[in-house]
Design a protein around this motif. Structure first.
Motif, PDB file in Angstrom:
ATOM      1  N   GLU A  94      10.286   5.332  -6.671  1.00 26.22           N
ATOM      2  CA  GLU A  94      10.822   5.367  -6.313  1.00 26.22           C
ATOM      3  C   GLU A  94      10.852   4.754  -4.817  1.00 26.22           C
ATOM      4  O   GLU A  94      12.211   4.539  -3.922  1.00 26.22           O
ATOM      5  N   ASP A  95      10.199   3.962  -4.343  1.00 20.18           N
ATOM      6  CA  ASP A  95      10.100   3.331  -3.089  1.00 20.18           C
ATOM      7  C   ASP A  95      10.589   2.032  -2.603  1.00 20.18           C
ATOM      8  O   ASP A  95       9.955   0.651  -2.230  1.00 20.18           O
ATOM      9  N   ALA A  96      10.714   1.427  -3.974  1.00 20.46           N
ATOM     10  CA  ALA A  96      11.108  -0.403  -4.378  1.00 20.46           C
ATOM     11  C   ALA A  96      11.569  -0.565  -2.949  1.00 20.46           C
ATOM     12  O   ALA A  96      11.821  -2.083  -2.331  1.00 20.46           O
ATOM     13  N   ILE A  97      12.503   0.185  -2.827  1.00 19.81           N
ATOM     14  CA  ILE A  97      13.596  -0.066  -1.180  1.00 19.81           C
ATOM     15  C   ILE A  97      13.107  -0.595   0.070  1.00 19.81           C
ATOM     16  O   ILE A  97      13.176  -1.981   0.177  1.00 19.81           O
ATOM     17  N   HIS A  98      11.986  -0.215  -0.030  1.00 25.98           N
ATOM     18  CA  HIS A  98      11.220  -0.211   1.597  1.00 25.98           C
ATOM     19  C   HIS A  98      10.243  -1.679   0.930  1.00 25.98           C
ATOM     20  O   HIS A  98       9.977  -2.153   2.041  1.00 25.98           O
ATOM     21  N   LEU A  99       9.737  -1.390  -0.214  1.00 24.57           N
ATOM     22  CA  LEU A  99       8.715  -2.062  -0.307  1.00 24.57           C
ATOM     23  C   LEU A  99       9.510  -3.714  -0.035  1.00 24.57           C
ATOM     24  O   LEU A  99       8.832  -4.472   0.551  1.00 24.57           O
ATOM     25  N   MET A 100      11.074  -3.567  -0.432  1.00 21.60           N
ATOM     26  CA  MET A 100      11.748  -5.136  -0.567  1.00 21.60           C
ATOM     27  C   MET A 100      12.045  -5.500   0.958  1.00 21.60           C
ATOM     28  O   MET A 100      12.112  -6.668   1.415  1.00 21.60           O
ATOM     29  N   LYS A 101      11.919  -4.403   1.727  1.00 24.97           N
ATOM     30  CA  LYS A 101      11.941  -4.376   3.083  1.00 24.97           C
ATOM     31  C   LYS A 101      10.863  -5.212   3.820  1.00 24.97           C
ATOM     32  O   LYS A 101      10.785  -6.284   4.672  1.00 24.97           O
ATOM     33  N   ASN A 102      10.143  -4.814   3.023  1.00 28.12           N
ATOM     34  CA  ASN A 102       8.485  -4.698   4.046  1.00 28.12           C
ATOM     35  C   ASN A 102       8.388  -6.515   3.495  1.00 28.12           C
ATOM     36  O   ASN A 102       7.942  -7.106   4.362  1.00 28.12           O
ATOM     37  N   LEU A 103       8.916  -6.627   2.616  1.00 29.28           N
ATOM     38  CA  LEU A 103       8.197  -8.122   1.717  1.00 29.28           C
ATOM     39  C   LEU A 103       9.486  -9.119   3.065  1.00 29.28           C
ATOM     40  O   LEU A 103       9.344  -9.784   3.180  1.00 29.28           O
ATOM     41  N   GLY A 104      10.659  -8.550   2.950  1.00 30.22           N
ATOM     42  CA  GLY A 104      11.344  -9.423   3.817  1.00 30.22           C
ATOM     43  C   GLY A 104      11.354  -9.679   5.098  1.00 30.22           C
ATOM     44  O   GLY A 104      11.405 -10.636   5.679  1.00 30.22           O
ATOM     45  N   ILE A 146       0.917  -1.333   0.295  1.00 32.40           N
ATOM     46  CA  ILE A 146       0.001   0.202   0.313  1.00 32.40           C
ATOM     47  C   ILE A 146       0.700   1.549   0.307  1.00 32.40           C
ATOM     48  O   ILE A 146       0.710   1.825  -1.101  1.00 32.40           O
ATOM     49  N   PHE A 147       1.829   1.770   1.047  1.00 31.57           N
ATOM     50  CA  PHE A 147       3.055   2.714   1.166  1.00 31.57           C
ATOM     51  C   PHE A 147       3.857   3.104   0.264  1.00 31.57           C
ATOM     52  O   PHE A 147       4.292   4.125   0.026  1.00 31.57           O
ATOM     53  N   HIS A 148       4.552   1.401  -0.720  1.00 28.34           N
ATOM     54  CA  HIS A 148       5.569   1.473  -0.221  1.00 28.34           C
ATOM     55  C   HIS A 148       5.681   1.188  -2.533  1.00 28.34           C
ATOM     56  O   HIS A 148       7.091   0.343  -2.544  1.00 28.34           O
TER      57      HIS A 148
END
Length: 139
Positions: free
Chosen positions: A104-114, A98-100
């Motif tokens: 531009e926010d791909a790294i935050h999405l990957m962090k959340n998935l991890g 939702i938020f990433h």
């Protein structure tokens, strides 16, 4: 022939080492949520506005804070760990999507998935020896 994987296994499967590693792992996994949840309390109005801007109802913020702080403390101490890990995994993945979701926010999405993967792993493997669940369940 020396196998480094077997060498590491022999070390980390010793009961005291495994207990310490799982405790440290829980602390490292949950640090972000405790810090973030605590911060949401002091920036409540701004966080509600951001949630609304992203299409998430503002009334959900108390639930988010409860999961991040309350669930975070429970997870840290290993209380109801599998249940809390499940909800933190789902929350991590959904909030990432939702938020990433922007490039531009791909790294935050990957962090959340991890993080979601890490919480699912704890859900399956359990909290380890040094946990309240271990005392309550008497495995």
């Amino acid at each position: 022939m020396f196998n480094p994987n077997v060498f590491v296994k022999k070390i980390v499967t010793q009961p005291q080492v495994a207990a310490l590693v799982t405790l440290i792992s829980r602390a490292l996994l949950i640090y972000l949520f405790l810090n973030s949840g605590w911060g949401k309390i002091f920036k409540y109005d701004a966080v509600v506005q951001h949630m609304v801007d992203m299409g998430v109802p503002g009334w959900m913020l108390p639930l988010v804070i409860l999961l991040e702080v309350g669930g975070g403390i429970a997870f840290l101490f290993g209380f109801q760990t599998r249940l809390v890990a499940f909800w933190l995994a789902v929350y991590s993945i959904l909030s990432g999507l939702i938020f990433h979701a922007s490039p531009e926010d791909a790294i935050h999405l990957m962090k959340n998935l991890g993080l979601g993967g890490g919480f699912f792993f704890v859900m399956v493997m359990g909290p380890g020896r040094w946990s309240l669940d271990r005392l309550i369940e008497k495995e």
